[in-house]
Design a protein around this motif. Structure first.
Motif, PDB file in Angstrom:
ATOM      1  N   GLY A   1       0.796  -1.220   0.000  1.00  0.00           N
ATOM      2  CA  GLY A   1       0.000   0.000   0.000  1.00  0.00           C
ATOM      3  C   GLY A   1       0.822   1.261   0.000  1.00  0.00           C
ATOM      4  N   GLY A   2       2.060   1.194  -0.447  1.00  0.00           N
ATOM      5  CA  GLY A   2       2.937   2.355  -0.408  1.00  0.00           C
ATOM      6  C   GLY A   2       2.584   3.404  -1.445  1.00  0.00           C
ATOM      7  N   ARG A   3       3.150   4.608  -1.265  1.00  0.00           N
ATOM      8  CA  ARG A   3       2.898   5.724  -2.169  1.00  0.00           C
ATOM      9  C   ARG A   3       4.205   6.230  -2.761  1.00  0.00           C
ATOM     10  N   ILE A   4       4.129   6.625  -4.025  1.00  0.00           N
ATOM     11  CA  ILE A   4       5.229   7.306  -4.697  1.00  0.00           C
ATOM     12  C   ILE A   4       4.768   8.736  -4.960  1.00  0.00           C
ATOM     13  N   LEU A   5       5.465   9.702  -4.387  1.00  0.00           N
ATOM     14  CA  LEU A   5       5.092  11.110  -4.519  1.00  0.00           C
ATOM     15  C   LEU A   5       6.058  11.785  -5.489  1.00  0.00           C
ATOM     16  N   GLY A   6       5.541  12.196  -6.644  1.00  0.00           N
ATOM     17  CA  GLY A   6       6.414  12.721  -7.685  1.00  0.00           C
ATOM     18  C   GLY A   6       6.738  14.196  -7.577  1.00  0.00           C
ATOM     19  N   ASP A   7       5.875  14.973  -6.914  1.00  0.00           N
ATOM     20  CA  ASP A   7       6.087  16.413  -6.745  1.00  0.00           C
ATOM     21  C   ASP A   7       6.259  17.115  -8.094  1.00  0.00           C
ATOM     22  N   GLY A   8       5.541  16.615  -9.111  1.00  0.00           N
ATOM     23  CA  GLY A   8       5.733  17.131 -10.456  1.00  0.00           C
ATOM     24  C   GLY A   8       5.366  18.585 -10.630  1.00  0.00           C
TER      25      GLY A   8
ATOM     26  N   VAL B   1       5.956  -9.843 -14.369  1.00  0.00           N
ATOM     27  CA  VAL B   1       5.946  -8.667 -13.496  1.00  0.00           C
ATOM     28  C   VAL B   1       4.572  -8.529 -12.846  1.00  0.00           C
ATOM     29  N   GLN B   2       4.549  -8.276 -11.549  1.00  0.00           N
ATOM     30  CA  GLN B   2       3.300  -8.007 -10.843  1.00  0.00           C
ATOM     31  C   GLN B   2       3.444  -6.711 -10.051  1.00  0.00           C
ATOM     32  N   ILE B   3       2.542  -5.761 -10.331  1.00  0.00           N
ATOM     33  CA  ILE B   3       2.484  -4.500  -9.593  1.00  0.00           C
ATOM     34  C   ILE B   3       1.109  -4.451  -8.941  1.00  0.00           C
ATOM     35  N   GLU B   4       1.058  -4.351  -7.627  1.00  0.00           N
ATOM     36  CA  GLU B   4      -0.239  -4.432  -6.951  1.00  0.00           C
ATOM     37  C   GLU B   4      -0.285  -3.501  -5.743  1.00  0.00           C
ATOM     38  N   GLY B   5      -1.372  -2.716  -5.676  1.00  0.00           N
ATOM     39  CA  GLY B   5      -1.690  -1.969  -4.468  1.00  0.00           C
ATOM     40  C   GLY B   5      -0.967  -0.658  -4.267  1.00  0.00           C
ATOM     41  N   ILE B   6      -0.091  -0.258  -5.183  1.00  0.00           N
ATOM     42  CA  ILE B   6       0.662   0.976  -4.960  1.00  0.00           C
ATOM     43  C   ILE B   6      -0.131   2.190  -5.444  1.00  0.00           C
ATOM     44  N   HIS B   7       0.248   3.359  -4.941  1.00  0.00           N
ATOM     45  CA  HIS B   7      -0.410   4.615  -5.287  1.00  0.00           C
ATOM     46  C   HIS B   7       0.662   5.604  -5.730  1.00  0.00           C
ATOM     47  N   ILE B   8       0.450   6.226  -6.891  1.00  0.00           N
ATOM     48  CA  ILE B   8       1.414   7.186  -7.424  1.00  0.00           C
ATOM     49  C   ILE B   8       0.716   8.530  -7.586  1.00  0.00           C
ATOM     50  N   HIS B   9       1.332   9.578  -7.039  1.00  0.00           N
ATOM     51  CA  HIS B   9       0.734  10.906  -7.053  1.00  0.00           C
ATOM     52  C   HIS B   9       1.672  11.909  -7.722  1.00  0.00           C
ATOM     53  N   ASP B  10       1.097  12.768  -8.552  1.00  0.00           N
ATOM     54  CA  ASP B  10       1.778  13.956  -9.071  1.00  0.00           C
ATOM     55  C   ASP B  10       3.074  13.608  -9.806  1.00  0.00           C
ATOM     56  N   SER B  11       2.984  12.683 -10.743  1.00  0.00           N
ATOM     57  CA  SER B  11       4.160  12.319 -11.533  1.00  0.00           C
ATOM     58  C   SER B  11       4.599  13.501 -12.399  1.00  0.00           C
ATOM     59  N   PRO B  12       5.908  13.715 -12.564  1.00  0.00           N
ATOM     60  CA  PRO B  12       6.372  14.806 -13.420  1.00  0.00           C
ATOM     61  C   PRO B  12       6.222  14.522 -14.913  1.00  0.00           C
ATOM     62  N   MET B  13       6.194  13.234 -15.286  1.00  0.00           N
ATOM     63  CA  MET B  13       6.194  12.838 -16.697  1.00  0.00           C
ATOM     64  C   MET B  13       5.335  11.576 -16.791  1.00  0.00           C
ATOM     65  N   TRP B  14       5.520  10.756 -17.827  1.00  0.00           N
ATOM     66  CA  TRP B  14       4.803   9.487 -17.879  1.00  0.00           C
ATOM     67  C   TRP B  14       4.906   8.802 -16.517  1.00  0.00           C
ATOM     68  N   THR B  15       3.794   8.254 -16.053  1.00  0.00           N
ATOM     69  CA  THR B  15       3.774   7.742 -14.686  1.00  0.00           C
ATOM     70  C   THR B  15       4.358   6.336 -14.604  1.00  0.00           C
ATOM     71  N   MET B  16       3.764   5.393 -15.324  1.00  0.00           N
ATOM     72  CA  MET B  16       4.257   4.015 -15.363  1.00  0.00           C
ATOM     73  C   MET B  16       4.540   3.675 -16.824  1.00  0.00           C
TER      74      MET B  16
ATOM     75  N   VAL C   1      -3.307   5.986  -9.839  1.00  0.00           N
ATOM     76  CA  VAL C   1      -2.480   7.101 -10.294  1.00  0.00           C
ATOM     77  C   VAL C   1      -3.335   8.351 -10.211  1.00  0.00           C
ATOM     78  N   ASP C   2      -2.834   9.361  -9.528  1.00  0.00           N
ATOM     79  CA  ASP C   2      -3.580  10.612  -9.362  1.00  0.00           C
ATOM     80  C   ASP C   2      -2.611  11.766  -9.591  1.00  0.00           C
ATOM     81  N   ASN C   3      -2.597  12.272 -10.826  1.00  0.00           N
ATOM     82  CA  ASN C   3      -1.662  13.325 -11.202  1.00  0.00           C
ATOM     83  C   ASN C   3      -2.350  14.679 -11.266  1.00  0.00           C
TER      84      ASN C   3
END
Length: 362
Positions: free
Chosen positions: A11-18, A51-66, A81-83
């Protein structure tokens, strides 16, 4: 790169601060931020398998997200994904020349394309390869560009692609296939989708279309755009401020298109940008042809012609219909209902369906 049996789960988050760290102003005409030329993507996997990607949250990516390039056997489950909706080029997920992909139960909210399939060519001329056997299910998408998209980078084929049980919210274009670079598109199904498509300023590609399919030669010196065939749009409902728009530059290059059990409300938008149809990107939008003068437009987005109008925007003959098909072979409309205003606005076509230059498959 080139990893196998890779899992990113939790359930982790990646914060891009884009928006805060990778912009330098605003574009008042477009209502967008002005992004730095060099920006990082949030997550990039290349040449990976299983590859398995599950449950992560990505916010405010500066460019293409995934961005997945030349990968095989990918499973994306319950990812969000919430940009920033004003940040350009922040596609939610880019499937680039990958095979055997499943995107399930995820949400993508972004300023650029939501879920996009590409087949690119690297700077060294190497192709990422075909996109094949891709399934997207039970997702929510919001996009100021195109929510579910194939192209425009299309150097290799796309085959056996399914989008089903999807909700498209507050988007510009809903469903889109854009062939430009030689790779064919064959066997795409859009099913059980609800959508809400709204106009955008003229600098954005498209404006409020529920479905757009077009073939345009972007590199005629290398060869024609790939043909698009065996496309199904079924059990789709919602609203649009544009049209269903199908345009083949060469008659017959789009063939065997079935649209059935579709119920849409067509309503006028506040900007009037849906009253033209959009064939961008064209040969004139290529980086190697675009003029250096900043006043001429925005690189790879739009440029102005000698008449002062944006190149690639074309008036609908007789006004905007509900369905516009030009150069299509084998178009089947079955149980299609498009509800239009009782009193049609100015520049609306009195005909709900307009077909021009119908052709046999090339």
């Amino acid at each position: 790169a080139n990893a196998s049996s890779l899992k990113i789960i939790g359930g982790g988050r990646i914060l891009g601060d884009g928006a805060a760290s990778f912009t330098h102003g605003e574009d008042a005409d477009m209502g967008t931020l002005v992004a730095h030329k060099l920006r990082p993507r949030a997550l990039v996997l290349e040449g990976c398998r299983n590859v398995q990607i599950e449950g992560i949250h990505i916010h405010d990516s500066p460019m293409w997200t995934m961005h997945f390039a030349d990968c095989d056997d990918i499973e994306i489950i319950n990812v969000s994904v919430d940009n920033n909706r004003r940040m350009p080029n922040t596609d939610g997920i880019v499937i680039d020349g990958c095979r055997n992909v499943r995107i399930i139960g995820s949400s993508f909210r972004t300023a650029d394309d939501g879920i996009v399939l590409k087949t690119t060519r690297r700077e060294n001329g190497q192709l990422t390869g075909p996109c094949e056997n891709v399934t997207v299910q039970n997702c929510i998408v919001e996009s100021r560009s195109c929510a579910l998209k194939i192209g425009t980078e299309s150097f290799s084929p796309f085959r056996n692609i399914t989008f089903e049980d999807i909700t498209i919210e507050k988007s510009n274009r809903g469903l889109g296939i854009f062939s430009r670079d030689g790779g064919l598109v064959d066997g795409v199904r859009f099913a059980r989708i609800t959508l809400a498509c709204h106009e955008t300023p003229a600098g954005f590609w498209g404006s409020g279309e529920a479905l757009t399919i077009n073939t345009i030669d972007r590199r005629p010196e290398e060869g024609p755009a790939g043909q698009v065939s065996n496309i199904v749009m079924e059990d789709v409902s919602g609203s649009m401020e544009g049209t269903i728009n199908l345009v083949a530059e060469r008659a017959g290059d789009i063939f065997n298109v079935t649209i059935r059990r579709v119920s849409l409300q067509q309503q006028p938008g506040p900007l009037g940008t849906a009253l033209t149809y959009d064939i961008r990107p064209t040969i004139d939008d290529r980086f190697d042809r675009f003029p250096k003068d900043k006043g001429a437009g925005r690189v790879n987005a739009w440029r102005f012609g000698p008449d002062g109008k944006i190149i690639g925007l074309i008036d609908y003959p007789g006004g905007m219909p509900g369905v516009f098909a030009k150069g299509i072979a084998g178009l089947l409309l079955e149980d299609v209902s498009i509800t239009r205003p009782d009193h049609l606005p100015d520049r609306w076509n009195p005909e709900t369906v307009v077909e021009l230059d119908t052709a046999n498959a090339a």
